[in-house]
Scaffold this active site. Structure first.
Site, PDB file in Angstrom:
ATOM      1  N   GLU A  18      12.446  14.752  12.802  1.00  0.00           N
ATOM      2  CA  GLU A  18      13.562  14.964  12.440  1.00  0.00           C
ATOM      3  C   GLU A  18      14.174  16.224  11.672  1.00  0.00           C
ATOM      4  OE1 GLU A  18      14.357  10.799  10.508  1.00  0.00           O
ATOM      5  OE2 GLU A  18      12.155  11.102  10.504  1.00  0.00           O
TER       6      GLU A  18
ATOM      7  N   GLU B 130       8.651   5.952  14.688  1.00  0.00           N
ATOM      8  CA  GLU B 130       8.495   4.912  13.774  1.00  0.00           C
ATOM      9  C   GLU B 130       8.727   3.601  13.636  1.00  0.00           C
ATOM     10  OE1 GLU B 130      10.420   8.728  11.960  1.00  0.00           O
ATOM     11  OE2 GLU B 130       9.867   7.611  13.829  1.00  0.00           O
TER      12      GLU B 130
END
Length: 259
Positions: A113, A133
């Site tokens: 990210e 995730e």
């Protein structure tokens, strides 16, 4: 030795994540050190380009396992704990100077990210990258869900996030996730070549172009970042996340309920 080191190479500021004994996993100290280093680079008129890279065998393994543990125990603290991370990642995108993530070894979860917040990415062909995730019952919530579709397209973004797909540098370049790929021992040279091309252009024009392109590609970024955290708050309170963290600690496959 600082947890984030900086190195100036002419007009280029290298910002180095320096927690190699923990695979450069992000804890509060590393996030704060990175934020300070990025602020300093943004405010220094002598710096025309910023490169973020990692010390040791990898770029970063993502968020520290302690962060996930705290989230599991106190999901109501999600927004407060997420805020400094998101502010730091956003700095990389919002500064008017071009930014590059130089990726080797591995770049996973929150680290990917961060790399997505950079303007450009250069990656070693044998390195791996992915947003993992959903394997523990969460969603990418510090910009990954918001930024990845504008880089690789919606279909590939869904595959990478929904299936927690991990790919190597060659595949990452093929789908447009990274701009340059090189053998690990030529990674520095590949980054230097990209920097040379950027520095050959007028800094003010580059800054304006960056702002325009980001606005076009992510016109609703603030809204989708809010959707990320709202979804994560629900995930953090779910039995799937509890099971995902147990399975991670016990080194086994999780048994998700689907509820």
């Amino acid at each position: 030795m600082s947890i984030v080191e900086t190195e100036d190479r002419g007009a280029v500021r290298h910002v180095v994540l320096n927690r190699p004994q923990k695979r450069n996993a992000f804890n509060d100290e590393l996030v704060l050190g990175l934020r300070e280093a990025l602020h300093a680079a943004a405010d220094d008129d002598a710096v025309q380009c910023v490169v973020v890279r990692g010390a040791g065998p990898m770029f970063s393994s993502g968020m520290d396992v302690g962060f996930l543990g705290a989230l599991s125990g106190q999901p109501e603290r999600l927004r407060a704990s997420r805020r400094p991370i998101l502010e730091t990642w956003n700095l990389l995108e919002e500064m008017p100077k071009p930014t590059i993530a130089q990726i080797h070894g591995a770049c996973l979860g929150g680290a990917m990210e961060l790399a997505l917040a950079a303007d450009l990415r250069v990656m070693a062909s044998d390195a791996v990258i992915g947003l993992v995730e959903t394997r523990v019952g969460l969603v990418p919530d510090v910009g990954g869900s918001s930024r990845l579709p504008s880089v690789v397209g919606l279909g590939r973004a869904k595959e990478m996030i929904m299936a927690s797909k991990i790919i190597d540098g060659t595949e990452a370049e093929r789908i447009g996730l990274v701009n340059r790929v090189a053998p690990a021992d030529e990674l520095d040279a590949a980054t230097d070549q990209l920097v040379t091309e950027l520095l050959a252009c007028a800094p003010r024009a580059v800054a304006y172009a960056k702002r325009i392109l980001d606005t076009v590609a992510k016109p609703n970024l603030s809204a989708t970042l809010e959707l990320e955290v709202a979804a994560q708050e629900l995930c953090a309170r779910s039995e799937d996340f509890a099971e995902g963290t147990r399975a991670f600690a016990e080194k086994r496959q999780p048994e998700f309920s689907g509820r």
